[in-house]
Write a protein that holds these residues in place. Structure first.
Motif, mmCIF file in Angstrom:
data_model
loop_
_atom_site.group_PDB
_atom_site.id
_atom_site.type_symbol
_atom_site.label_atom_id
_atom_site.label_comp_id
_atom_site.label_asym_id
_atom_site.label_seq_id
_atom_site.Cartn_x
_atom_site.Cartn_y
_atom_site.Cartn_z
ATOM 1 N N LEU A 1 -8.112 3.116 1.239
ATOM 2 C CA LEU A 1 -8.472 1.800 1.760
ATOM 3 C C LEU A 1 -8.822 1.829 3.235
ATOM 4 O O LEU A 1 -9.826 1.251 3.660
ATOM 5 N N VAL B 1 0.842 -1.194 0.000
ATOM 6 C CA VAL B 1 0.000 0.000 0.000
ATOM 7 C C VAL B 1 0.879 1.246 0.000
ATOM 8 O O VAL B 1 2.108 1.173 0.153
ATOM 9 N N ASP C 1 -4.486 2.482 -2.041
ATOM 10 C CA ASP C 1 -4.160 1.478 -3.054
ATOM 11 C C ASP C 1 -3.238 2.117 -4.087
ATOM 12 O O ASP C 1 -3.617 3.095 -4.749
#
Length: 446
Positions: free
Chosen positions: A419, A344, A412
């Motif tokens: 997220l 991430v 993301d």
């Protein structure tokens, strides 16, 4: 060199951010509509539109909930789905309110709406008392460190304005909130539909001698002394004008996240750890000798250091250590699950770095504050504990010490979708009610 007006000098026009929460059909949107209507914060054309919509739905009177329930799906279902933001003001204070959803399916929206709130109004239907969703919203308010909580016991008109009903609900909720470490609860009996104790005092509840909802919103203290918090200055932009007058000018622009900065103060630049002294502070085109949160300023330092967007300038005496390992409580916001090993982007203040989710040790059940060890993943609306490794060191404070520099987002890297919202360090200020703890889930601090 001048000194900017102090927070005390600007308190007459201070801003209060607050959020409403509660179970479905507890009357949140009606309360917000009543608050806007009775404080004369509704424009004539808005009121006409709501009156027309109310007539089209066959209502005998104006449905004030429609002032905030603007989405077609919300009006059709009679519930709030999205977070509805409204801005209004009285002669005493300016307000930004977030009317958040009550359904468990939209817990993530409540987290979003309350993340910046200084006060949360949690509604309870007087007929039903404290229910599962009430406890869930109280836990979220504690999780987000909302400093002031108002318990609005609504629909008192449907229980004959009975004082014992109010006293029982207020006592039960206050005891639960105290177990979560909520620092302050103010209980107010109201009828949002009739307007009792929302803006004007109720003539039918003379046994209640406290403030109305609006009176409390106007008078609750929200101006903190900036000196109480450690100074944190995330660099947003480096200014290099390259003019003939200032050929070597290098200014660092941004908004002070917390605390106070002074000319002549020795500071550190995180994560590099380089040290210098504040040579000048510019605010609104003027040079000042002191500045505090949330002022937007430009700093110049005595030394020519390598500083860029995302660096954090802090006092040398109260510097936070930089690390690549982060343990935090998070609320997962996206429909795509969060799993161990996920790669991430982590956004902290003005800095974005690559990161990997190393572990998800636990998931919290907000209904009873029990702990579910090693859940394997977090899905939308889940709140859990995560361990993250970042590609570069970050100077992250504990969320309990600073909501501004203790929070972060997981993004993301493929499509830029948000997220997860994270809070570094522990979650609750105090221990939750006694619950069985699985050995595998130790370290939650709940």
């Amino acid at each position: 060199m001048t000194t900017a007006a102090s927070p005390a000098e600007t308190s007459a026009t201070s801003l209060l951010r607050f959020a409403t929460a509660g179970s479905v059909d507890d009357g949140k949107s009606t309360l917000v509509g009543r608050l806007l209507h009775d404080s004369k914060s509704v424009l004539a054309d808005q009121l006409e539109a709501v009156e027309l919509a109310s007539r089209n739905r066959g209502a005998d009177s104006v449905d004030l909930a429609l002032l905030t329930d603007g989405l077609r799906a919300e009006r059709e279902q009679g519930i709030t789905i999205d977070v509805a933001y409204r801005y209004f003001a009285t002669p005493r204070r300016r307000f930004i309110l977030a009317d958040t959803p009550g359904h468990v399916q939209y817990t993530r929206n409540m987290v979003t709406g309350a993340s910046t709130a200084e006060l949360a109004i949690i509604l309870v239907d007087a007929r039903h008392g404290v229910v599962e969703q009430t406890r869930r919203h109280a836990a979220v308010a504690a999780l987000l460190r909302v400093p002031h909580v108002v318990l609005a016991v609504n629909k008192m008109d449907l229980v004959d304005y009975a004082e014992p009903v109010f006293a029982r609900i207020a006592g039960e909720f206050t005891a639960y909130a105290d177990s979560l470490g909520v620092p302050e609860v103010t209980a107010i009996p109201i009828s949002a539909l009739a307007g009792d104790n929302v803006v004007t005092a109720s003539a039918t509840m003379d046994w209640y001698g406290g403030p109305t909802v609006l009176e409390h919103l106007e008078t609750v203290p929200v101006t903190r002394d900036p000196a109480e918090d450690p100074a944190r200055f995330p660099v947003q932009y480096v200014i290099r004008p390259q003019t003939a007058e200032h050929p070597d000018y290098r200014g660092y622009a941004g908004q002070i996240a917390s605390g106070v900065l002074r000319v002549g103060e020795r500071v550190l630049v995180q994560p590099s750890g380089h040290s210098s002294v504040i040579e000048r502070i510019d605010a609104l085109g003027q040079s000042v000798d002191v500045a505090w949160a949330p002022m937007s300023v430009t700093l110049t330092l005595a030394d020519d250091l390598d500083i860029s967007r995302g660096d954090l300038i802090v006092p040398a005496a109260g510097a936070a250590g930089a690390s690549q390992d982060l343990t935090a409580t998070v609320c997962h916001l996206h429909d795509r699950p969060l799993t161990p090993g996920a790669r991430v982007l982590l956004k902290h203040t003005t800095r974005t770095v690559k990161a990997i989710v190393k572990e998800i040790p636990s998931r919290l059940t907000l209904d009873d504050l029990s702990q579910h060890p090693a859940p394997g993943r977090l899905v939308a609306n889940d709140i859990g504990r995560v361990v993250i490794r970042t590609a570069e060191p970050l100077a992250v404070d504990d969320y309990a010490d600073s909501r501004a520099t203790g929070s972060f987002l997981l993004i993301d890297p493929a499509d830029g979708a948000t997220l997860t919202a994270g809070m570094a360090g522990t979650a609750f200020a105090a221990g939750a009610p006694d619950q069985p703890v699985d050995e595998a889930s130790e370290g939650w601090d709940f």
